[in-house]
Motif scaffolding. Structure first.
Motif, short mmCIF file in Angstrom:
data_model
loop_
_atom_site.label_atom_id
_atom_site.label_comp_id
_atom_site.label_asym_id
_atom_site.label_seq_id
_atom_site.Cartn_x
_atom_site.Cartn_y
_atom_site.Cartn_z
N SER A 52 66.61 57.61 31.72
CA SER A 52 65.40 57.00 31.18
C SER A 52 64.22 58.23 30.99
O SER A 52 64.12 59.09 31.66
N ALA A 53 63.28 57.86 30.07
CA ALA A 53 62.36 58.78 29.73
C ALA A 53 61.51 59.05 30.99
O ALA A 53 61.24 60.29 31.25
N LYS A 54 60.96 58.19 31.90
CA LYS A 54 60.26 58.47 33.02
C LYS A 54 61.08 59.44 33.91
O LYS A 54 60.50 60.34 34.30
N LYS A 55 62.22 58.86 34.30
CA LYS A 55 63.07 59.67 35.03
C LYS A 55 63.48 60.95 34.74
O LYS A 55 63.37 62.02 35.59
N ASP A 56 63.84 61.17 33.47
CA ASP A 56 63.97 62.57 32.94
C ASP A 56 62.54 63.64 32.83
O ASP A 56 62.88 64.69 33.51
N ALA A 57 61.45 62.94 32.50
CA ALA A 57 60.17 63.69 32.93
C ALA A 57 59.93 63.85 34.15
O ALA A 57 59.69 65.04 34.66
N PHE A 86 51.23 62.99 32.71
CA PHE A 86 52.46 62.41 32.95
C PHE A 86 52.24 60.87 33.45
O PHE A 86 53.14 60.28 34.26
N GLU A 87 51.04 60.19 33.27
CA GLU A 87 50.78 59.01 33.58
C GLU A 87 51.33 58.01 32.60
O GLU A 87 51.39 58.22 31.47
N ASN A 88 51.79 56.71 32.88
CA ASN A 88 52.19 55.81 31.84
C ASN A 88 51.97 54.49 32.51
O ASN A 88 51.63 54.24 33.69
N GLU A 89 52.18 53.20 31.59
CA GLU A 89 52.04 51.83 32.29
C GLU A 89 52.92 51.51 33.34
O GLU A 89 52.17 50.75 34.05
N SER A 90 54.16 52.02 33.46
CA SER A 90 54.91 51.65 34.40
C SER A 90 54.89 52.32 35.55
O SER A 90 55.69 52.20 36.68
N GLY A 91 53.86 53.10 35.90
CA GLY A 91 53.90 53.98 37.10
C GLY A 91 53.64 55.41 36.64
O GLY A 91 53.42 55.88 35.60
N THR A 92 53.59 56.40 37.71
CA THR A 92 53.15 57.76 37.43
C THR A 92 54.62 58.54 37.60
O THR A 92 55.16 58.36 38.72
N THR A 93 54.91 59.12 36.51
CA THR A 93 55.95 60.04 36.78
C THR A 93 55.85 61.06 37.85
O THR A 93 56.58 61.53 38.45
#
Length: 178
Positions: A52-57, A86-93
Motif C-alpha cells: 500500500s502507498a502508506k506502508k511503502d512510504a 508524509f501526513e495523510n488523512e488515514s494517519g501519519t506515515t
C-alpha cells in the motif's frame, strides 16, 4: 526489479539509459554491518506489509532512517535524520515508520535468514540515485549450479531464438516491398 532509494541527495534520473554496478550489500561499497543488520530485521518483520502507498512510504522512511541516522536509537522525530512530513488523512506515515523502527536494535550481528540484499551504485550518470534491491531466499530450494553443458544449451537456445526472430522480422520487412 523492485528497489528502494538509499540516496536522498540525488534524484532518480529516468530520462535515458542509466547503468549501475550491482554489488552484494555485504561487499565493499555496500552497507555497513549495522545497516545490513537493521535492514535485514526490517525486511524480516515488515516486508509482508508492503503493497500500500502508506506502508511503502513508511518502509522507505524507515530505510532512510537506517541509512542516515548517526544516533543509536532509530526515531524519525529526533536525531540526525528527521521527518516531519508524509501526513495523510488515514494517519501519519511517519508514525508507522517509527513503529517499524521502534524495536530494531543496534545489534550489528543480526542477519536476515529470508532475504539477500544488493546495492545498485550508479555508473552512468554517476550522479544518479543509489538504490537497494533484494531477493527472497528459499531455504527449501537453494539455487543449484548449472553445469557447463547446461549453460551451453541455454546459450544455444537463446542465440537460436534471436536468429529466428531477426530472420522472421527481416523476411516480413522484405515481403512488404514485394
Amino acid at each position: 526489479m523492485q528497489a528502494f532509494c538509499i540516496d536522498v541527495d540525488h534524484w532518480l534520473k529516468t530520462n535515458g539509459n542509466a547503468t549501475y554496478d550491482i554489488i552484494s550489500a555485504t561487499a565493499s561499497g555496500g552497507l555497513s554491518n549495522l545497516q545490513l543488520a537493521q535492514v535485514g530485521w526490517l525486511f524480516d518483520h515488515h516486508a509482508s506489509d508492503l503493497g500500500s502507498a502508506k506502508k511503502d512510504a513508511a518502509f522507505q522512511l524507515s530505510l532512510w532512517e537506517i541509512f542516515f541516522e548517526t544516533e543509536l536509537s532509530l526515531n524519525l522525530s529526533n536525531g540526525t535524520f528527521k521527518s516531519n512530513t508524509f501526513e495523510n488523512e488515514s494517519g501519519t506515515t511517519r508514525n508507522l515508520a517509527n513503529e517499524f523502527l521502534g524495536v530494531i536494535t543496534a545489534d550489528n550481528t543480526y542477519r536476515s535468514s529470508g532475504w539477500e540484499f544488493y546495492v545498485l551504485n550508479p555508473d552512468n550518470p554517476s550522479d544518479n540515485q543509489r538504490l537497494i534491491t533484494w531477493h527472497e531466499k528459499d531455504p527449501g530450494n537453494p539455487p543449484s549450479e548449472v553445469s557447463e553443458p547446461g549453460t551451453l544449451l541455454l546459450l544455444s537456445l537463446e542465440l537460436g531464438i534471436v536468429y529466428f526472430s531477426t530472420r522472421h522480422r527481416n523476411s516480413a520487412y522484405l515481403s512488404s516491398f514485394a
